[in-house]
Design an enzyme around this catalytic site. Sequence first.
Site, PDB file in Angstrom:
ATOM      1  N   HIS A  94       5.846  12.267  48.738  1.00 53.52           N
ATOM      2  CA  HIS A  94       6.051  11.264  47.699  1.00 53.52           C
ATOM      3  C   HIS A  94       7.391  10.543  47.807  1.00 53.52           C
ATOM      4  O   HIS A  94       7.647   9.593  47.052  1.00 53.52           O
ATOM      5  CB  HIS A  94       5.892  11.887  46.306  1.00 53.52           C
ATOM      6  CG  HIS A  94       5.231  10.986  45.319  1.00 53.52           C
ATOM      7  ND1 HIS A  94       4.630  11.430  44.166  1.00 53.52           N
ATOM      8  CD2 HIS A  94       5.069   9.632  45.311  1.00 53.52           C
ATOM      9  CE1 HIS A  94       4.142  10.395  43.486  1.00 53.52           C
ATOM     10  NE2 HIS A  94       4.401   9.297  44.159  1.00 53.52           N
ATOM     11  N   ASP A 120       1.277  12.511  38.471  1.00 55.69           N
ATOM     12  CA  ASP A 120       1.869  13.552  39.306  1.00 55.69           C
ATOM     13  C   ASP A 120       1.971  14.846  38.507  1.00 55.69           C
ATOM     14  O   ASP A 120       2.210  14.815  37.296  1.00 55.69           O
ATOM     15  CB  ASP A 120       3.276  13.095  39.732  1.00 55.69           C
ATOM     16  CG  ASP A 120       3.814  13.805  40.957  1.00 55.69           C
ATOM     17  OD1 ASP A 120       3.562  15.016  41.104  1.00 55.69           O
ATOM     18  OD2 ASP A 120       4.501  13.155  41.768  1.00 55.69           O
ATOM     19  N   HIS A 122       4.394  16.746  39.071  1.00 54.95           N
ATOM     20  CA  HIS A 122       5.843  16.943  39.047  1.00 54.95           C
ATOM     21  C   HIS A 122       6.542  15.696  38.519  1.00 54.95           C
ATOM     22  O   HIS A 122       5.973  14.599  38.533  1.00 54.95           O
ATOM     23  CB  HIS A 122       6.345  17.260  40.457  1.00 54.95           C
ATOM     24  CG  HIS A 122       5.614  18.394  41.110  1.00 54.95           C
ATOM     25  ND1 HIS A 122       4.457  18.205  41.845  1.00 54.95           N
ATOM     26  CD2 HIS A 122       5.865  19.721  41.118  1.00 54.95           C
ATOM     27  CE1 HIS A 122       4.027  19.375  42.290  1.00 54.95           C
ATOM     28  NE2 HIS A 122       4.855  20.309  41.855  1.00 54.95           N
ATOM     29  N   ASP A 124       9.534  14.615  39.840  1.00 59.65           N
ATOM     30  CA  ASP A 124      10.133  13.958  41.008  1.00 59.65           C
ATOM     31  C   ASP A 124      11.390  13.177  40.649  1.00 59.65           C
ATOM     32  O   ASP A 124      11.655  12.113  41.208  1.00 59.65           O
ATOM     33  CB  ASP A 124       9.114  13.022  41.683  1.00 59.65           C
ATOM     34  CG  ASP A 124       8.036  13.786  42.424  1.00 59.65           C
ATOM     35  OD1 ASP A 124       8.136  15.024  42.516  1.00 59.65           O
ATOM     36  OD2 ASP A 124       7.085  13.154  42.908  1.00 59.65           O
ATOM     37  N   HIS A 137      11.412  14.512  48.531  1.00 63.32           N
ATOM     38  CA  HIS A 137      10.182  14.160  47.814  1.00 63.32           C
ATOM     39  C   HIS A 137      10.251  14.548  46.337  1.00 63.32           C
ATOM     40  O   HIS A 137       9.378  14.151  45.563  1.00 63.32           O
ATOM     41  CB  HIS A 137       8.943  14.764  48.502  1.00 63.32           C
ATOM     42  CG  HIS A 137       8.681  16.209  48.200  1.00 63.32           C
ATOM     43  ND1 HIS A 137       7.411  16.745  48.170  1.00 63.32           N
ATOM     44  CD2 HIS A 137       9.508  17.242  47.945  1.00 63.32           C
ATOM     45  CE1 HIS A 137       7.474  18.036  47.899  1.00 63.32           C
ATOM     46  NE2 HIS A 137       8.726  18.357  47.764  1.00 63.32           N
ATOM     47  N   ASP A 224      -0.182  10.919  42.959  1.00 67.96           N
ATOM     48  CA  ASP A 224       0.021  12.109  43.783  1.00 67.96           C
ATOM     49  C   ASP A 224      -1.207  13.002  43.631  1.00 67.96           C
ATOM     50  O   ASP A 224      -1.602  13.341  42.512  1.00 67.96           O
ATOM     51  CB  ASP A 224       1.279  12.846  43.314  1.00 67.96           C
ATOM     52  CG  ASP A 224       1.721  13.946  44.261  1.00 67.96           C
ATOM     53  OD1 ASP A 224       0.850  14.682  44.766  1.00 67.96           O
ATOM     54  OD2 ASP A 224       2.927  14.081  44.490  1.00 67.96           O
ATOM     55  N   ASP A 226      -1.566  16.024  43.949  1.00 65.80           N
ATOM     56  CA  ASP A 226      -1.379  17.294  43.257  1.00 65.80           C
ATOM     57  C   ASP A 226      -1.501  17.146  41.741  1.00 65.80           C
ATOM     58  O   ASP A 226      -1.480  18.140  41.012  1.00 65.80           O
ATOM     59  CB  ASP A 226      -0.082  17.983  43.663  1.00 65.80           C
ATOM     60  CG  ASP A 226       1.190  17.244  43.233  1.00 65.80           C
ATOM     61  OD1 ASP A 226       1.165  16.528  42.224  1.00 65.80           O
ATOM     62  OD2 ASP A 226       2.215  17.413  43.918  1.00 65.80           O
ATOM     63  N   GLU A 269       0.619  12.646  49.307  1.00 64.22           N
ATOM     64  CA  GLU A 269       0.659  14.107  49.386  1.00 64.22           C
ATOM     65  C   GLU A 269      -0.661  14.747  49.843  1.00 64.22           C
ATOM     66  O   GLU A 269      -0.923  15.901  49.527  1.00 64.22           O
ATOM     67  CB  GLU A 269       1.118  14.725  48.051  1.00 64.22           C
ATOM     68  CG  GLU A 269       2.538  14.351  47.652  1.00 64.22           C
ATOM     69  CD  GLU A 269       3.639  15.194  48.306  1.00 64.22           C
ATOM     70  OE1 GLU A 269       3.301  16.163  49.007  1.00 64.22           O
ATOM     71  OE2 GLU A 269       4.822  14.861  48.112  1.00 64.22           O
TER      72      GLU A 269
END
Length: 304
Positions: A94, A120, A122, A124, A137, A224, A226, A269
């Site tokens: 990312h 996402d 996360h 980030d 990332h 993303d 994930d 990702e």
Amino acid sequence: MQDKALALIGAEVGEGASDPGCKWGARALRERGLAEFLARPERPAGWSSMVRARSAQSAAERLDAVAAFSSRLAQAVTRALRRGDLPVVIGGDHSCAVGTWSAVAQAHRPGGPIGLIWVDAHLDAHTPATSHTQAPHGMPVAALLGHGASALAGLYGWLGKIRPEHLVIVGARSYEAGEKALLERLGVRIMYMPEVQRRGFGACMEEAMQRVRRATSAWGLSFDLDALDPVDAPGTGTPVESGIGLQAALDALRDCARQPGCAALELVEYNPAHDVDGRTALASFALLDAATPSSTAPLQRLVA
């Protein structure tokens, strides 16, 4: 009506992540036939660029490699924008978002700021001062907001490619105190996963869309993989349990690229080394097919 051509741009970077396997995600999707799947008579789709980061080992080398890569990726995105195409960046970790959205912000700067929906697991939003791993990332959101490493935040010679009020993060469920504190201090709208589960991903995306289009000249989506539940998308470097269901994501993203002001899309990702039965590759095809105009091809033809 002739739709914008989809300019697929492979962001071959894994140097920003602890697990570098997602560097080969774009190439794996290319070999699987992503462009052919997305192409329509009224909307061409093709690979316009494959941008690869140089190898790196130490934390300093990785940051330098990502910074150099970001500049070259930004050039590829800029070329697509100048042609009048819709850039669709396929990562890669990312950290590639720094190049993607810096280019979009630079292109639209005369007309005003841009908005960004960041889906996402996360946040980030680390800086080198808060990151234990020093993995780039985990830093693109902070960099785009103008914080952290100048090599990332200062692309094109100016800071703040995204203003806090024009950023919405959806689906976060794994994060550290330092990055959360930065975003909350800046006033970024974060829809953590409990809110997404309570309201539904579709309702959250509707609100996010309204926010990023308000008082902006353009907007984009960075997704993303994930963010999805690992049951639907196991092939990522950093899976997190209890994510967004694939069907909910497909319903919410349907034809989002047709919405006024959409300047670019980004899907990141994908780590083919961790995929199971091609499940994440198929999810990637389906998400991009849903998000882009003229979504008519059946996903079943990919299963073979």
